[in-house]
Design a protein around this motif. Structure first.
Motif, PDB file in Angstrom:
ATOM      1  N   CYS A 792       0.851  -1.193   0.000  1.00  0.00           N
ATOM      2  CA  CYS A 792       0.000   0.000   0.000  1.00  0.00           C
ATOM      3  C   CYS A 792       0.882   1.237   0.000  1.00  0.00           C
ATOM      4  CB  CYS A 792      -0.960   0.027   1.182  1.00  0.00           C
ATOM      5  SG  CYS A 792      -0.203   0.315   2.794  1.00  0.00           S
ATOM      6  N   THR A 793       0.325   2.333  -0.515  1.00  0.00           N
ATOM      7  CA  THR A 793       1.033   3.607  -0.530  1.00  0.00           C
ATOM      8  C   THR A 793       0.425   4.545   0.495  1.00  0.00           C
ATOM      9  OG1 THR A 793      -0.397   4.523  -2.274  1.00  0.00           O
ATOM     10  CG2 THR A 793       1.592   3.348  -2.973  1.00  0.00           C
ATOM     11  N   ASP A 794       1.245   5.455   0.957  1.00  0.00           N
ATOM     12  CA  ASP A 794       0.857   6.448   1.966  1.00  0.00           C
ATOM     13  C   ASP A 794       0.525   7.756   1.256  1.00  0.00           C
ATOM     14  OD1 ASP A 794       0.718   8.313   4.001  1.00  0.00           O
ATOM     15  OD2 ASP A 794       2.647   7.810   4.896  1.00  0.00           O
ATOM     16  N   ASN A 795      -0.700   8.287   1.459  1.00  0.00           N
ATOM     17  CA  ASN A 795      -1.093   9.532   0.781  1.00  0.00           C
ATOM     18  C   ASN A 795      -0.904  10.773   1.628  1.00  0.00           C
ATOM     19  OD1 ASN A 795      -3.216   9.577   2.599  1.00  0.00           O
ATOM     20  ND2 ASN A 795      -4.829   9.664   1.048  1.00  0.00           N
ATOM     21  N   ASP A 796      -0.265  10.641   2.781  1.00  0.00           N
ATOM     22  CA  ASP A 796       0.010  11.779   3.669  1.00  0.00           C
ATOM     23  C   ASP A 796      -1.251  12.555   4.050  1.00  0.00           C
ATOM     24  OD1 ASP A 796       2.746  11.481   4.100  1.00  0.00           O
ATOM     25  OD2 ASP A 796       3.259  12.477   2.234  1.00  0.00           O
ATOM     26  N   GLY A 797      -2.389  11.864   4.061  1.00  0.00           N
ATOM     27  CA  GLY A 797      -3.618  12.517   4.478  1.00  0.00           C
ATOM     28  C   GLY A 797      -4.069  13.616   3.551  1.00  0.00           C
ATOM     29  N   THR A 798      -3.648  13.543   2.277  1.00  0.00           N
ATOM     30  CA  THR A 798      -3.995  14.558   1.271  1.00  0.00           C
ATOM     31  C   THR A 798      -3.502  15.937   1.697  1.00  0.00           C
ATOM     32  OG1 THR A 798      -6.015  13.232   0.972  1.00  0.00           O
ATOM     33  CG2 THR A 798      -5.831  15.189  -0.370  1.00  0.00           C
ATOM     34  N   ASP A 799      -2.470  15.976   2.477  1.00  0.00           N
ATOM     35  CA  ASP A 799      -1.882  17.236   2.927  1.00  0.00           C
ATOM     36  C   ASP A 799      -0.684  17.546   2.040  1.00  0.00           C
ATOM     37  OD1 ASP A 799      -0.910  19.443   4.228  1.00  0.00           O
ATOM     38  OD2 ASP A 799      -0.168  18.361   5.967  1.00  0.00           O
ATOM     39  N   GLY A 800      -0.895  18.366   1.029  1.00  0.00           N
ATOM     40  CA  GLY A 800       0.172  18.685   0.094  1.00  0.00           C
ATOM     41  C   GLY A 800       0.467  17.577  -0.887  1.00  0.00           C
ATOM     42  N   THR A 801      -0.446  16.628  -1.045  1.00  0.00           N
ATOM     43  CA  THR A 801      -0.274  15.541  -2.005  1.00  0.00           C
ATOM     44  C   THR A 801      -1.572  15.349  -2.781  1.00  0.00           C
ATOM     45  OG1 THR A 801      -1.085  13.715  -0.636  1.00  0.00           O
ATOM     46  CG2 THR A 801       1.204  14.395  -0.323  1.00  0.00           C
ATOM     47  N   SER A 802      -1.531  14.453  -3.745  1.00  0.00           N
ATOM     48  CA  SER A 802      -2.717  14.175  -4.550  1.00  0.00           C
ATOM     49  C   SER A 802      -3.790  13.428  -3.771  1.00  0.00           C
ATOM     50  CB  SER A 802      -2.339  13.334  -5.763  1.00  0.00           C
ATOM     51  OG  SER A 802      -1.963  12.032  -5.349  1.00  0.00           O
ATOM     52  N   GLY A 803      -3.407  12.782  -2.678  1.00  0.00           N
ATOM     53  CA  GLY A 803      -4.355  11.960  -1.940  1.00  0.00           C
ATOM     54  C   GLY A 803      -4.505  10.561  -2.508  1.00  0.00           C
ATOM     55  N   GLU A 804      -3.752  10.246  -3.546  1.00  0.00           N
ATOM     56  CA  GLU A 804      -3.886   8.931  -4.170  1.00  0.00           C
ATOM     57  C   GLU A 804      -3.361   7.841  -3.252  1.00  0.00           C
ATOM     58  OE1 GLU A 804      -2.808   6.611  -8.343  1.00  0.00           O
ATOM     59  OE2 GLU A 804      -2.207   8.701  -8.043  1.00  0.00           O
ATOM     60  N   SER A 805      -4.220   6.900  -2.911  1.00  0.00           N
ATOM     61  CA  SER A 805      -3.843   5.727  -2.118  1.00  0.00           C
ATOM     62  C   SER A 805      -4.007   4.492  -2.976  1.00  0.00           C
ATOM     63  CB  SER A 805      -4.722   5.592  -0.870  1.00  0.00           C
ATOM     64  OG  SER A 805      -4.395   6.559   0.091  1.00  0.00           O
ATOM     65  N   ARG A 806      -3.006   3.661  -2.974  1.00  0.00           N
ATOM     66  CA  ARG A 806      -3.050   2.427  -3.759  1.00  0.00           C
ATOM     67  C   ARG A 806      -2.860   1.228  -2.841  1.00  0.00           C
ATOM     68  NH1 ARG A 806      -4.446   2.376  -9.376  1.00  0.00           N
ATOM     69  NH2 ARG A 806      -4.387   4.589  -9.937  1.00  0.00           N
ATOM     70  N   LEU A 807      -3.789   0.287  -2.892  1.00  0.00           N
ATOM     71  CA  LEU A 807      -3.640  -1.025  -2.269  1.00  0.00           C
ATOM     72  C   LEU A 807      -3.506  -2.005  -3.416  1.00  0.00           C
ATOM     73  CD1 LEU A 807      -3.665  -2.820   0.273  1.00  0.00           C
ATOM     74  CD2 LEU A 807      -6.147  -2.990   0.002  1.00  0.00           C
ATOM     75  N   ILE A 808      -2.323  -2.595  -3.553  1.00  0.00           N
ATOM     76  CA  ILE A 808      -1.976  -3.347  -4.756  1.00  0.00           C
ATOM     77  C   ILE A 808      -1.650  -4.792  -4.403  1.00  0.00           C
ATOM     78  CG2 ILE A 808      -0.415  -3.481  -6.731  1.00  0.00           C
ATOM     79  CD1 ILE A 808       0.209  -0.507  -6.270  1.00  0.00           C
ATOM     80  N   ASN A 809      -2.261  -5.721  -5.111  1.00  0.00           N
ATOM     81  CA  ASN A 809      -1.905  -7.135  -5.012  1.00  0.00           C
ATOM     82  C   ASN A 809      -0.874  -7.425  -6.086  1.00  0.00           C
ATOM     83  OD1 ASN A 809      -1.724  -9.921  -5.006  1.00  0.00           O
ATOM     84  ND2 ASN A 809      -3.918 -10.246  -4.748  1.00  0.00           N
ATOM     85  N   LEU A 810       0.365  -7.691  -5.660  1.00  0.00           N
ATOM     86  CA  LEU A 810       1.449  -7.957  -6.601  1.00  0.00           C
ATOM     87  C   LEU A 810       1.455  -9.386  -7.111  1.00  0.00           C
ATOM     88  CD1 LEU A 810       4.360  -6.065  -4.804  1.00  0.00           C
ATOM     89  CD2 LEU A 810       2.987  -5.262  -6.733  1.00  0.00           C
ATOM     90  N   GLY A 811       0.526 -10.206  -6.646  1.00  0.00           N
ATOM     91  CA  GLY A 811       0.453 -11.579  -7.115  1.00  0.00           C
ATOM     92  C   GLY A 811       1.111 -12.565  -6.160  1.00  0.00           C
ATOM     93  N   LYS A 812       1.174 -13.807  -6.581  1.00  0.00           N
ATOM     94  CA  LYS A 812       1.667 -14.882  -5.740  1.00  0.00           C
ATOM     95  C   LYS A 812       3.145 -14.706  -5.376  1.00  0.00           C
ATOM     96  CE  LYS A 812      -2.119 -17.230  -5.379  1.00  0.00           C
ATOM     97  NZ  LYS A 812      -2.803 -17.316  -4.068  1.00  0.00           N
ATOM     98  N   LEU A 813       3.445 -15.069  -4.144  1.00  0.00           N
ATOM     99  CA  LEU A 813       4.824 -15.024  -3.679  1.00  0.00           C
ATOM    100  C   LEU A 813       5.673 -15.983  -4.503  1.00  0.00           C
ATOM    101  CD1 LEU A 813       6.905 -14.124  -1.464  1.00  0.00           C
ATOM    102  CD2 LEU A 813       6.197 -16.187  -0.217  1.00  0.00           C
ATOM    103  N   ARG A 814       6.761 -15.479  -5.011  1.00  0.00           N
ATOM    104  CA  ARG A 814       7.692 -16.307  -5.783  1.00  0.00           C
ATOM    105  C   ARG A 814       8.784 -16.823  -4.863  1.00  0.00           C
ATOM    106  NH1 ARG A 814       7.431 -11.612  -8.516  1.00  0.00           N
ATOM    107  NH2 ARG A 814       9.661 -11.210  -8.186  1.00  0.00           N
ATOM    108  N   LYS A 815       9.024 -18.084  -4.915  1.00  0.00           N
ATOM    109  CA  LYS A 815      10.042 -18.692  -4.056  1.00  0.00           C
ATOM    110  C   LYS A 815      11.441 -18.391  -4.556  1.00  0.00           C
ATOM    111  CE  LYS A 815       6.956 -20.589  -1.419  1.00  0.00           C
ATOM    112  NZ  LYS A 815       6.740 -20.115  -0.045  1.00  0.00           N
TER     113      LYS A 815
END
Length: 815
Positions: A792-815
């Motif tokens: 996940c990304t930190d949007n700094d509470g939309t304080d001086g930022t775009s406010g964009e928050s991303r929760l991303i599934n990168l897929g299966k863990l690779r061994k």
């Protein structure tokens, strides 16, 4: 390329002597300067998912929400801009949409590329006002900081280029402000031939006789309407009785040759019914209907004026009225509490758009002493309000994590809806929030939704600040995606309060300790007081924050934490410093940078503040804090005194657990050490030992950037993933990576060991090109759930930022 002109106020494109409909759309800015969004043909907006908004005579329904640019507010130390997505949010129960297609951000072009191919320069630019040629191939924007017009080839939306392309019989209409003070307003209309974008040239200039704010072209392409605001000194003193009151200038542009364009008599706006200040109108914005009626907002006057531009006459003026607001946050206190009321709040509309030829929709930003935090639909025939959003829109913005608490006080007007655009072919109206960077798209009457051809939406951000890791840019969005890409996370309504769970600044992730693996846990950082733990249901699309849990010091565990044993020089963590972490209601103010779920609760990594030996010393130690399932603090662990003695900024940034050990990542090197520490805390014998991790050397072209750790996650058998990132965004970002390290048997690892790392995944594309944007800076959380790696990304509470928050599934863990 950039073509130098002067101080810019508005722009429109003409094709063979004409301009496309709604060539300029709307404001999108957090500063007094005006950022705008250009819509090719005036019709290019997204579809989305439905949600009922209540009964009204037009049967409007909330259609969707879209995230857009943000520009730093006046409270930010430096103006900046960051990019985010214009992708639709399903705010209902994940229903299939009747439109079935969405706009997706295809790419973002940083304006700095027009000055340097790699943006390796610090010259501030601001893509302020944008429009698009009728063929959709070229975005043209104004940059008031460099006094220039810029051209971007968007014929391939996913690969915008800053080089000119040949066009045929095209003109740009540019309003240029030349006045040096409100008492001497002046400006002119420049007509620029852009047939050859490599060599644009001005072919006509007309003195406007005042300070222009914006310019619009009628749907039939016969008229250009310039809004001459003649704004006053915005010190709250009204009326100011200007020497030249604001007015409307109308040009007949039906001839192909600009030399034959004719200026009609100006339309005066003084002494009209419905105005608060009858001799100081200050027109702000306009929209022209299909039957050539211009609706013009007079923001400070809290009024709308209707002008027949064919005849050049005012036919109606209406007072916009006021609203009573409930469940609103009116304090800048680092806490989002929407529990207060505000009566008789003037609307003071800014942006306006026609819905058909009878109704108008206004964005009620406020400027002088209004701002109702919503939008309104008026009947132009009589001025009656037929729909009022009240607080519903702001509450929903809160659900996306985009509410900026610094904009809460009455004089800052919350989310500040500033502009609106109506798309007749899609039957949609969308409303833009200046302070929260959300576009809310509504089903509107008067028109279908059938899409005849591919559409392109172009958005301009405004100022930038390279030092603050933001760059101005032009974002290009394309229509046709089957799946909404944004938001990836939102909150649900709190059953107790009836409003959406406020959230933002997600800075850590954890999977559950046991039980069904259907949720993730996250925390907010020091952007907010009254620290919380969030429960995220990842089975929904987008994922839903279903619960927020306040952390409390009910048993005085934190209050009784011993500060005296670490008070020796150079550490100055005092009882007074400790008291600032605890509120009167026993909630606490932590800088939560990591979380790990355990059998009977959670361990939280609290990042300290200050530096040993610094001017103010250590104002907070780095702590591991144990809370139970009710959020009550049960235990606190601090570092050994010798380690505290070398504390610098950038401390705890993530925590995980294996066996009897908590493993915590420090963000950067402390006390001149060559490597960054990983701390291993034995929960049984309550002792520490440390291993050392070699950070990558900074690779950013920005001189002075740094690299650090921001998360650590156990993947089993002494093997861990860590997030390593630089502190840069946009074109200067270079390192956003996940590395794998093996610590082996933790009981046998020797204190002081240097660990080795192997690259697991470069995730820079996941927070830049894969989402069509300029790179996000802060990848702050990571967890392993059901074999998948989540970040996940930190949007700094939309304080001086775009406010964009991303929760991303990168897929299966690779061994």
């Amino acid at each position: 390329m950039l073509m130098k002109v002067a101080s810019l106020a508005g722009i429109a494109i003409c094709t063979s002597g004409f301009s496309p409909r709604s060539a300029i759309a709307h404001f999108l800015s957090n500063t007094p300067k005006q950022g705008r969004v250009g819509v090719r043909g005036g019709k290019h907006v997204p579809g989305g998912a439905r949600r009922a908004m209540g009964e009204d005579s037009l049967n409007l329904e909330l259609e969707s929400f879209s995230l857009m640019y943000v520009v730093a507010g006046d409270d930010a130390p430096d103006s900046q801009v960051a990019t985010s997505a214009l992708d639709q949010a399903d705010v209902g129960a994940n229903k299939a949409t009747k439109r079935g297609k969405f706009f997706t951000r295809a790419a973002t072009f940083p304006v700095c590329k027009l000055l340097n191919a790699t943006c390796n320069n610090s010259t501030s630019t601001n893509a302020e006002i944008v429009t698009v040629t009728e063929d959709g191939s070229t975005a043209v924007f104004t940059d008031s900081l460099t006094n220039a017009i810029g051209f971007v080839d968007i014929s391939i939306p996913s690969d915008p280029q800053g080089l000119g392309v040949a066009l045929k019989e095209k003109f740009a209409l540019v309003c240029v402000e030349t006045g040096t003070a409100p008492s001497t307003p002046s400006g002119y209309l420049a007509v620029i031939n852009i047939t050859d974008l490599n060599n644009p040239n001005q072919v006509k200039q007309v003195d406007l006789g005042g300070q222009p704010d914006s310019i619009f072209v009628s749907p039939d392409k016969k008229y250009a309407v310039a809004v001459i605001e003649n704004r006053r000194t915005e010190d709250g003193t009204y009326p100011q009785n200007p020497t030249i009151p604001g007015f409307i200038a109308i040009f007949d542009i039906s001839e192909t040759n600009p030399d034959n364009w004719v200026r009609r008599p100006d339309v005066t706006l003084t002494n009209l019914p419905g105005l608060r200040f009858e001799y100081d109108p200050e027109p702000e914005y306009a929209s022209i209907s299909d039957d050539n009626i211009a609706a013009v907002t007079l923001q400070e006057n809290n009024a709308v004026v209707f002008i027949n531009i064919t005849e050049g006459k005012v036919i109606q003026s209406i007072h916009a009225g006021a609203v009573n607001l409930k469940n609103v946050d009116l304090k800048d206190d680092k806490t989002i509490d929407q529990i207060e009321t505000q009566d008789l709040r003037r609307r003071e509309p800014d942006g306006v758009a026609w819905i058909g030829t009878r109704y108008i929709i206004s964005a009620n930003e406020g400027d002088l002493d209004g701002g109702s935090r919503g939008f309104t639909i008026f009947d132009s025939a009589n001025g009656n309000v037929i729909y009022e959003s009240n607080m519903s829109a702001e509450h929903l913005i809160t659900s996306f994590g985009h509410y900026n608490d610094k904009r809460s006080p009455p004089n800052r007007k919350g989310v500040e809806f500033e502009s609106v655009v109506y798309a007749s072919d899609l039957g949609l109206a969308f409303v833009l929030s200046e302070r929260s960077n959300i576009i809310m798209v509504f089903v509107a009457p008067e028109g279908g939704y059938y899409v005849k051809k591919t559409r392109v939406l172009v958005v301009a951000c405004e100022e930038d600040s390279r030092n603050n890791a933001r760059r101005s840019g032009i974002a290009v969005y394309t229509y046709g995606s089957n799946v909404p890409a944004y938001p990836t996370i939102q909150s649900v309504q709190d059953k107790a309060t009836g409003v959406y769970i406020p959230w933002g600044a997600l800075s850590g992730l954890s999977a559950p300790h046991s039980g069904p693996k259907k949720v993730l846990y996250s925390v907010d950082d020091s952007v907010f007081k009254r620290s919380k733990i969030f429960t995220i249901d990842i089975t929904k699309t987008p994922s839903e924050i279903t619960k927020s849990l306040y952390i409390k010091d009910t048993d005085n565990v934190l209050a009784n934490f011993n500060t005296t044993d670490t008070a020796s020089s150079p550490i100055v963590f005092t009882t007074a410093d400790l008291a600032l972490l605890i509120n009167s209601d026993k909630t606490v103010n932590l800088d939560q940078e990591g979380i790990v779920a355990v059998e009977d609760g959670f361990w939280i990594a609290h990042e300290g503040a200050g530096a040993a030996g610094g001017t103010n010393g250590v104002t907070s130690l780095n702590l591991l804090i144990k809370v139970d399932m009710a959020g009550i603090i049960k235990d606190i662990v601090s570092l050994p005194n010798g380690v505290n003695q070398i504390q610098t900024a950038n401390g705890f940034e993530g925590v995980t657990k294996e066996g009897n050990y908590l493993i915590v990542a420090f963000q950067r090197e402390w006390g001149g050490e060559a490597r960054v520490r990983l701390g291993l805390y034995n929960l049984i014998n309550r002792t520490w030992k440390f291993v050392f991790y070699q950070l990558d050397t900074p690779e950013s072209q920005f001189v002075g950037g740094w690299v650090g750790l921001s998360e650590i996650t156990n993947i089993g058998r002494g093997i861990f993933l860590v997030v390593e990132r630089d502190n840069r965004a946009g074109p200067d970002a270079a390192i956003k990576r996940i590395y794998k390290i093996s610590l082996g048997e933790l009981d046998t690892i020797v204190d002081g060991t240097n660990v080795t790392k192997t690259l697991y995944q470069d995730i820079l594309p996941d927070v830049s090109t894969k989402i069509g944007g300029l790179a996000l800076e802060k990848i702050e959380g990571m967890a392993l759930l059901n074999g998948d790696v989540w970040v996940c990304t930190d949007n700094d509470g939309t304080d001086g930022t775009s406010g964009e928050s991303r929760l991303i599934n990168l897929g299966k863990l690779r061994k």
